[in-house]
Design a protein around this motif. Sequence first.
Motif, PDB file in Angstrom:
ATOM      1  N   SER B  26       0.854  -1.188   0.000  1.00 30.08           N
ATOM      2  CA  SER B  26       0.000   0.000   0.000  1.00 30.08           C
ATOM      3  C   SER B  26       0.883   1.228   0.000  1.00 30.08           C
ATOM      4  O   SER B  26       1.856   1.292   0.752  1.00 30.08           O
ATOM      5  N   PHE B  27       0.577   2.160  -0.867  1.00 31.63           N
ATOM      6  CA  PHE B  27       1.267   3.449  -0.803  1.00 31.63           C
ATOM      7  C   PHE B  27       0.440   4.475  -1.563  1.00 31.63           C
ATOM      8  O   PHE B  27      -0.504   4.136  -2.271  1.00 31.63           O
ATOM      9  N   THR B  28       0.787   5.718  -1.409  1.00 37.84           N
ATOM     10  CA  THR B  28       0.130   6.755  -2.195  1.00 37.84           C
ATOM     11  C   THR B  28       1.204   7.581  -2.894  1.00 37.84           C
ATOM     12  O   THR B  28       2.327   7.707  -2.415  1.00 37.84           O
ATOM     13  N   ALA B  29       0.819   8.096  -4.049  1.00 39.91           N
ATOM     14  CA  ALA B  29       1.688   9.031  -4.762  1.00 39.91           C
ATOM     15  C   ALA B  29       0.893  10.309  -4.940  1.00 39.91           C
ATOM     16  O   ALA B  29      -0.291  10.251  -5.277  1.00 39.91           O
ATOM     17  N   ARG B  30       1.529  11.437  -4.650  1.00 39.75           N
ATOM     18  CA  ARG B  30       0.774  12.689  -4.681  1.00 39.75           C
ATOM     19  C   ARG B  30       1.019  13.455  -5.968  1.00 39.75           C
ATOM     20  O   ARG B  30       2.024  13.267  -6.649  1.00 39.75           O
ATOM     21  N   LYS B  31       0.061  14.309  -6.278  1.00 37.28           N
ATOM     22  CA  LYS B  31       0.172  15.203  -7.437  1.00 37.28           C
ATOM     23  C   LYS B  31       1.357  16.132  -7.237  1.00 37.28           C
ATOM     24  O   LYS B  31       1.625  16.586  -6.132  1.00 37.28           O
ATOM     25  N   GLY B  32       2.034  16.422  -8.326  1.00 32.76           N
ATOM     26  CA  GLY B  32       3.125  17.386  -8.248  1.00 32.76           C
ATOM     27  C   GLY B  32       4.288  16.912  -7.411  1.00 32.76           C
ATOM     28  O   GLY B  32       5.044  17.705  -6.870  1.00 32.76           O
ATOM     29  N   GLU B  33       4.401  15.580  -7.297  1.00 32.11           N
ATOM     30  CA  GLU B  33       5.543  15.028  -6.575  1.00 32.11           C
ATOM     31  C   GLU B  33       6.147  13.902  -7.378  1.00 32.11           C
ATOM     32  O   GLU B  33       5.470  13.258  -8.173  1.00 32.11           O
ATOM     33  N   ILE B  34       7.429  13.677  -7.152  1.00 32.58           N
ATOM     34  CA  ILE B  34       8.068  12.523  -7.765  1.00 32.58           C
ATOM     35  C   ILE B  34       8.191  11.454  -6.692  1.00 32.58           C
ATOM     36  O   ILE B  34       8.821  11.671  -5.653  1.00 32.58           O
ATOM     37  N   THR B  35       7.541  10.343  -6.937  1.00 31.53           N
ATOM     38  CA  THR B  35       7.598   9.233  -5.991  1.00 31.53           C
ATOM     39  C   THR B  35       8.522   8.176  -6.576  1.00 31.53           C
ATOM     40  O   THR B  35       8.267   7.669  -7.668  1.00 31.53           O
ATOM     41  N   ALA B  36       9.570   7.873  -5.888  1.00 35.00           N
ATOM     42  CA  ALA B  36      10.517   6.881  -6.388  1.00 35.00           C
ATOM     43  C   ALA B  36      10.242   5.538  -5.726  1.00 35.00           C
ATOM     44  O   ALA B  36       9.955   5.482  -4.533  1.00 35.00           O
ATOM     45  N   ILE B  37      10.292   4.483  -6.534  1.00 33.91           N
ATOM     46  CA  ILE B  37      10.215   3.135  -5.977  1.00 33.91           C
ATOM     47  C   ILE B  37      11.583   2.513  -6.160  1.00 33.91           C
ATOM     48  O   ILE B  37      12.051   2.378  -7.296  1.00 33.91           O
ATOM     49  N   ILE B  38      12.233   2.187  -5.070  1.00 33.85           N
ATOM     50  CA  ILE B  38      13.551   1.574  -5.200  1.00 33.85           C
ATOM     51  C   ILE B  38      13.534   0.236  -4.484  1.00 33.85           C
ATOM     52  O   ILE B  38      12.605  -0.104  -3.757  1.00 33.85           O
ATOM     53  N   GLY B  39      14.575  -0.496  -4.714  1.00 32.74           N
ATOM     54  CA  GLY B  39      14.669  -1.802  -4.073  1.00 32.74           C
ATOM     55  C   GLY B  39      15.653  -2.653  -4.833  1.00 32.74           C
ATOM     56  O   GLY B  39      15.953  -2.375  -5.993  1.00 32.74           O
ATOM     57  N   PRO B  40      16.176  -3.698  -4.197  1.00 36.43           N
ATOM     58  CA  PRO B  40      17.126  -4.576  -4.879  1.00 36.43           C
ATOM     59  C   PRO B  40      16.464  -5.259  -6.077  1.00 36.43           C
ATOM     60  O   PRO B  40      15.247  -5.241  -6.216  1.00 36.43           O
ATOM     61  N   ASN B  41      17.269  -5.865  -6.930  1.00 35.21           N
ATOM     62  CA  ASN B  41      16.731  -6.578  -8.088  1.00 35.21           C
ATOM     63  C   ASN B  41      15.720  -7.627  -7.652  1.00 35.21           C
ATOM     64  O   ASN B  41      15.914  -8.302  -6.653  1.00 35.21           O
ATOM     65  N   GLY B  42      14.651  -7.709  -8.397  1.00 40.35           N
ATOM     66  CA  GLY B  42      13.643  -8.719  -8.088  1.00 40.35           C
ATOM     67  C   GLY B  42      12.732  -8.340  -6.953  1.00 40.35           C
ATOM     68  O   GLY B  42      11.999  -9.170  -6.429  1.00 40.35           O
ATOM     69  N   ALA B  43      12.743  -7.069  -6.556  1.00 45.53           N
ATOM     70  CA  ALA B  43      11.912  -6.661  -5.430  1.00 45.53           C
ATOM     71  C   ALA B  43      10.450  -6.484  -5.839  1.00 45.53           C
ATOM     72  O   ALA B  43       9.590  -6.361  -4.978  1.00 45.53           O
ATOM     73  N   GLY B  44      10.180  -6.461  -7.152  1.00 45.51           N
ATOM     74  CA  GLY B  44       8.793  -6.331  -7.610  1.00 45.51           C
ATOM     75  C   GLY B  44       8.445  -4.940  -8.097  1.00 45.51           C
ATOM     76  O   GLY B  44       7.275  -4.630  -8.259  1.00 45.51           O
ATOM     77  N   SER B 230      13.613  13.066  -6.035  1.00 47.35           N
ATOM     78  CA  SER B 230      12.337  12.531  -5.577  1.00 47.35           C
ATOM     79  C   SER B 230      11.907  13.190  -4.273  1.00 47.35           C
ATOM     80  O   SER B 230      12.723  13.596  -3.447  1.00 47.35           O
ATOM     81  N   ASP B 231      10.598  13.313  -4.156  1.00 45.13           N
ATOM     82  CA  ASP B 231      10.035  13.927  -2.964  1.00 45.13           C
ATOM     83  C   ASP B 231       9.661  12.874  -1.940  1.00 45.13           C
ATOM     84  O   ASP B 231       9.399  13.170  -0.789  1.00 45.13           O
ATOM     85  N   HIS B 232       9.605  11.652  -2.408  1.00 47.38           N
ATOM     86  CA  HIS B 232       9.005  10.607  -1.606  1.00 47.38           C
ATOM     87  C   HIS B 232       9.590   9.304  -2.131  1.00 47.38           C
ATOM     88  O   HIS B 232       9.631   9.079  -3.335  1.00 47.38           O
ATOM     89  N   VAL B 233      10.089   8.485  -1.237  1.00 45.33           N
ATOM     90  CA  VAL B 233      10.741   7.248  -1.671  1.00 45.33           C
ATOM     91  C   VAL B 233      10.058   6.063  -1.008  1.00 45.33           C
ATOM     92  O   VAL B 233       9.754   6.096   0.188  1.00 45.33           O
ATOM     93  N   ILE B 234       9.809   5.032  -1.817  1.00 42.02           N
ATOM     94  CA  ILE B 234       9.244   3.798  -1.285  1.00 42.02           C
ATOM     95  C   ILE B 234      10.257   2.697  -1.555  1.00 42.02           C
ATOM     96  O   ILE B 234      10.750   2.583  -2.686  1.00 42.02           O
ATOM     97  N   VAL B 235      10.583   1.933  -0.554  1.00 37.84           N
ATOM     98  CA  VAL B 235      11.575   0.885  -0.746  1.00 37.84           C
ATOM     99  C   VAL B 235      10.882  -0.471  -0.675  1.00 37.84           C
ATOM    100  O   VAL B 235      10.162  -0.763   0.283  1.00 37.84           O
ATOM    101  N   LEU B 236      11.091  -1.260  -1.697  1.00 35.53           N
ATOM    102  CA  LEU B 236      10.524  -2.604  -1.732  1.00 35.53           C
ATOM    103  C   LEU B 236      11.623  -3.626  -1.548  1.00 35.53           C
ATOM    104  O   LEU B 236      12.754  -3.423  -1.997  1.00 35.53           O
ATOM    105  N   ASP B 237      11.282  -4.713  -0.906  1.00 33.60           N
ATOM    106  CA  ASP B 237      12.198  -5.841  -0.837  1.00 33.60           C
ATOM    107  C   ASP B 237      11.349  -7.107  -0.815  1.00 33.60           C
ATOM    108  O   ASP B 237      10.463  -7.233   0.025  1.00 33.60           O
ATOM    109  N   TYR B 238      11.623  -8.015  -1.719  1.00 34.33           N
ATOM    110  CA  TYR B 238      10.812  -9.222  -1.856  1.00 34.33           C
ATOM    111  C   TYR B 238       9.316  -8.912  -1.879  1.00 34.33           C
ATOM    112  O   TYR B 238       8.527  -9.588  -1.222  1.00 34.33           O
ATOM    113  N   GLY B 239       8.932  -7.870  -2.615  1.00 33.73           N
ATOM    114  CA  GLY B 239       7.513  -7.570  -2.789  1.00 33.73           C
ATOM    115  C   GLY B 239       6.862  -6.876  -1.620  1.00 33.73           C
ATOM    116  O   GLY B 239       5.663  -6.579  -1.667  1.00 33.73           O
TER     117      GLY B 239
END
Lengths: 307, 284
Positions: B26-44, B230-239
């Motif tokens: 679950s996450f939200t991305a806002r208008k007028g912002e850059i939301t980055a999704i990062i994570g190791p390879n295969g994180a989804g 980015s204004d907002h970062v989301i980190v994924l790991d194994y989904g």
Amino acid sequence: MDWAYFLQQLINGLTLGAIYGLIAIGYTMVYGIIGMINFAHGEIYMIGAFHSLITFLICQAAGISGILPLTLLLMLFVSMILTSIYGWGVERVAYRPLRGSFRLAALISAIGMSIFLQNFVQISQGARVKPMQPLIEGGITLMRSPNFDVQLSYMQIIIILLTFVLMVVFSTLIAKTSLGRAQRACEQDRTMAGLLGVNVDRTISTTFVMGAALASVAGMMVTLYYGVIDFYIGFLAGVKAFTAAVLGGIGSLPGAMLGGLLIGLIEAFWSGYLTIEYKDVATFGILVLVLIFRPWGLLGKPEVEKV
Amino acid sequence: MTDNVQLEVEHLTMRFGGLVAIDDLSFTARKGEITAIIGPNGAGKTTVFNCLTGFYVPTEGRLTLYANDGPRLLERSEGFRIPRNNGVARTFQNIRLFTGMTVLENLIVAQHNALMEASAFSLAGLFNLGRYAKAEKQALETAKFWLNKVGLYEQADWNAGNLPYGSQRRLEIARAMCVNPSLLCLDEPAAGLNPRESAELNVLLQSIRDDQGIGLLLIEHDMSVVMKISDHVIVLDYGKKIADGDPEAVKNDPAVIRAYLGEDDDDELPPEVAADLHLDPKAT
């Protein structure tokens, strides 16, 4: 060398070539967009010929066949519209359900479609040869020589002119309109085109419809030119137009036209100077040679294998 | 805060057979912002994009896009309807331009829907009739705007395939923007770019964010890009989401460092890794 005879063969060859070219465009466009040969395309052409004949007979029954331009226009448009529906149907029934399946599946279903359409016409229209009375007679004598007059019939003029006009219209359609751009986009990357809002399924259907419309014009021209049609004419014409498309470079629109003209000329000159019985051998000999020495055709681009 | 939400992802789960590629994200991305999704390879990360753009139908969860004219459920439509109905545009990790078409045509194709509506199945286009001519002019204006923006105006008639790699990347972004999206998803836009091109890309993305006011979703491995813009970062790991916040908070999050570097008691990061994460080795 008898130049009059040569000129006559040239005229005959160009006429025949124009007809092959019109059919070949359908092959080449469909190949361009889905990367598969539409083996039912020859049958579409045959159905176009039947539609034009039936339209003519209805006009005759309605008593308007005396007004020649009206009759011809009716034949042209009715046959284009009805045949387009068949083209659309072929895509809908034989191709779309198999999209994403392995390539051979669509090929086999297209061949099945071809057999079905052939038999459908054979049963519904009868297997006998259908005569068509000549509608456009006369012509111009271009050249008189002691033993031979070079004739350019009005029918031949119409065929060559109409083909030229259709070529220009369809090239503009592909090059300039949003539909054409969508077709070229789908040719290169269907997924990406879809992501940009191009309705890929509809674009493919439209391509089949356009090919069928052109084939129906060819069918009507043949009906008027030769005056006889039967349920089996689609096979040979289809294979020859396919040869033309391969010769010109499959996927290339000008290539299809050029290939058609060349096949028409080769056939005319072979029948004129050598043996008429072997004209098909000559045509398909070309197919073999092209496939061996220049598989990408005259105007096509060689496919670069990406590693 | 809530009225500014562009994309809301709730309990997104994507399973491929037994493999759980995304697990209750679950996450939200806002208008007028850059939301980055990062994570190791295969994180989804790319799987999230594929769910957003209709490649996959999510196993569970809800994806809501708040476009200008109201919320839309993304998982309900597919294929070519995504850009039209949902206003999501996307670029790919490996560039997917129409290489046989000109730069300009690439941008016009992206405006296909508007043109098709005006063209009465291309008949109007063939004869250049009024409404179509107007729509086409509009499309050209939009294309011109974006060509200028990405600095490719001079190359408008080039074959897209002949452009240098960095320009192709920028053209792909321009093409996605021609769809007029509410949400722009960028899959590793900085991959393969040299530092100068990468800096240019930062400027471009920031200006899209500021001028268009749309939400940008960014998958990126290049931390210099992520941390800078980015204004907002989301980190994924194994989904699974392991961190969510502003770049500063995320890069100091122990869970993130663990995901990138593995479970290790040794607090000392190798210097090149620290540099990548823009950590000052002495400060840690």
